[in-house]
Design a protein around this motif. Structure first.
Motif, PDB file in Angstrom:
ATOM      1  N   CYS A 154      -1.757   5.148  -4.710  1.00 23.21           N
ATOM      2  CA  CYS A 154      -0.738   5.415  -3.696  1.00 23.21           C
ATOM      3  C   CYS A 154       0.391   6.258  -4.276  1.00 23.21           C
ATOM      4  O   CYS A 154       0.935   7.136  -3.603  1.00 23.21           O
ATOM      5  CB  CYS A 154      -0.182   4.100  -3.145  1.00 23.21           C
ATOM      6  SG  CYS A 154      -1.372   3.147  -2.178  1.00 23.21           S
ATOM      7  N   LEU A 158      -7.372   6.293  -0.679  1.00 18.39           N
ATOM      8  CA  LEU A 158      -6.470   5.517  -1.523  1.00 18.39           C
ATOM      9  C   LEU A 158      -7.087   4.186  -1.946  1.00 18.39           C
ATOM     10  O   LEU A 158      -7.857   3.579  -1.189  1.00 18.39           O
ATOM     11  CB  LEU A 158      -5.156   5.250  -0.776  1.00 18.39           C
ATOM     12  CG  LEU A 158      -4.373   6.468  -0.307  1.00 18.39           C
ATOM     13  CD1 LEU A 158      -3.149   6.038   0.475  1.00 18.39           C
ATOM     14  CD2 LEU A 158      -3.971   7.343  -1.495  1.00 18.39           C
ATOM     15  N   CYS A 194       1.651   9.811  -2.909  1.00 14.39           N
ATOM     16  CA  CYS A 194       3.026   9.816  -2.410  1.00 14.39           C
ATOM     17  C   CYS A 194       3.841  10.925  -3.081  1.00 14.39           C
ATOM     18  O   CYS A 194       4.695  11.557  -2.439  1.00 14.39           O
ATOM     19  CB  CYS A 194       3.671   8.456  -2.644  1.00 14.39           C
ATOM     20  SG  CYS A 194       5.271   8.279  -1.859  1.00 14.39           S
ATOM     21  N   THR A 241      -6.628   0.922  -1.794  1.00 15.22           N
ATOM     22  CA  THR A 241      -5.832  -0.071  -1.064  1.00 15.22           C
ATOM     23  C   THR A 241      -6.739  -1.142  -0.460  1.00 15.22           C
ATOM     24  O   THR A 241      -7.969  -1.053  -0.520  1.00 15.22           O
ATOM     25  CB  THR A 241      -5.050   0.597   0.078  1.00 15.22           C
ATOM     26  OG1 THR A 241      -5.997   1.176   0.993  1.00 15.22           O
ATOM     27  CG2 THR A 241      -4.117   1.684  -0.437  1.00 15.22           C
ATOM     28  N   GLY A 286       0.788  -1.217   0.000  1.00 18.52           N
ATOM     29  CA  GLY A 286       0.000   0.000   0.000  1.00 18.52           C
ATOM     30  C   GLY A 286       0.825   1.274   0.000  1.00 18.52           C
ATOM     31  O   GLY A 286       1.825   1.389  -0.717  1.00 18.52           O
ATOM     32  N   PHE A 287       0.395   2.241   0.802  1.00 17.42           N
ATOM     33  CA  PHE A 287       1.031   3.553   0.802  1.00 17.42           C
ATOM     34  C   PHE A 287       2.462   3.489   1.327  1.00 17.42           C
ATOM     35  O   PHE A 287       3.347   4.188   0.826  1.00 17.42           O
ATOM     36  CB  PHE A 287       0.193   4.528   1.644  1.00 17.42           C
ATOM     37  CG  PHE A 287       0.573   5.966   1.450  1.00 17.42           C
ATOM     38  CD1 PHE A 287       0.523   6.545   0.196  1.00 17.42           C
ATOM     39  CD2 PHE A 287       0.987   6.748   2.516  1.00 17.42           C
ATOM     40  CE1 PHE A 287       0.875   7.877  -0.011  1.00 17.42           C
ATOM     41  CE2 PHE A 287       1.338   8.076   2.332  1.00 17.42           C
ATOM     42  CZ  PHE A 287       1.282   8.647   1.061  1.00 17.42           C
TER      43      PHE A 287
END
Length: 267
Positions: free
Chosen positions: A240, A207, A244, A209, A22-23
């Motif tokens: 993500c 997000l 980011c 995810t 994920g993130f």
């Protein structure tokens, strides 16, 4: 007049919790590209297989070829032994010529969103959740700051991955909202106490995810569940990588007020 944005994060030690997917995984990839040769990434999570695959990916990347060291620590941050193993690995990875220490408090869990607040009468259940999502962040941050005290020529940055849930109540999300609000205040206090430290609470937005999948399928409150399902159906969830990139922009420009909550839509 603000100073021009940096083009890199320096020769850095980057400690990233919850970095296997994920993130957190996106942060590890981006930071590996933005640190100078001679830097080190300490990646922590509970999933050994996901960590190893990320380590292999980064080793074969341009960062790996440039000599950025990637260290994996399989650890449960809710346990004292897990935190100690992260700090030890960070000490081992650190070298005196590093000019930036970054800690990303990303590890978190959604908690049981299939129930409302009045059902949480088991103190052990709540304590277990808060240990993973609140206590671990404070204890790891404190340990890292003690291990790497302020010194001339070195920057220190602490990042808290937060959420709109730190600011607004979501029905049937009592555990998650409570943890995010507590963490946010924790880092605001830290920013007041440590003026030489750069502290940022970054809210990455909705997000796409596994946590979002859980939110759509398990949330007890029908209106909250529908809002997440609609976002997914209408393609409004963010990648993500896109979120980011905004976080990295903030870190490179370094113009935020320390201790601030900054949402992706504000960048």
């Amino acid at each position: 007049m603000s100073s021009p944005a940096r083009t890199d994060l320096g020769r850095a030690l980057c400690i990233i919790t919850g970095s296997s997917r994920g993130f957190g995984r996106a942060i590890a990839r981006e930071m590996s590209r933005l640190v100078k040769p001679g830097s080190a990434l300490v990646l922590t999570a509970r999933s050994v297989d996901d960590l190893r695959s990320l380590q292999a990916e980064l080793a074969e990347s341009e960062a790996g070829r440039a000599g950025v060291v990637v260290v994996c620590v399989v650890a449960d941050v809710s346990q004292k032994e897990g935190l100690e193993s992260i700090v030890r690995a960070s000490q081992d990875a650190f070298s005196e010529d590093m000019d930036h220490v970054l800690l990303v408090n990303n590890a978190a869990s959604l908690g049981d969103v299939s129930r409302y607040a009045k059902s949480f009468s088991d103190m052990a259940e709540v304590d277990s959740y808060l240990s993973l999502n609140v206590s671990s962040s404070l204890c790891l941050t404190a340990s890292v700051l003690q291990t790497f005290p302020q010194r001339p020529g070195q920057r220190r940055t602490v990042i808290n991955i937060t959420s709109l849930c730190a600011l607004q109540p979501f029905r049937s999300w009592v555990l998650y909202c409570t943890s995010k609000a507590a963490r946010e205040m924790m880092f605001r206090v830290l920013a007041e106490e440590e003026p030489d430290l750069r502290v940022l609470s970054y809210s990455p937005g909705p997000l796409d995810t596994a946590m979002q999948t859980l939110a759509r399928s398990r949330t007890a409150d029908p209106s909250i569940r529908k809002s997440f399902s609609d976002m997914f159906a209408q393609g409004q969830l963010l990648t993500c990588e896109a979120s980011c990139a905004k976080l990295m922009k903030l870190l490179l420009e370094d113009n935020y007020t320390t201790g601030a909550h900054i949402d992706i839509y504000d960048v």
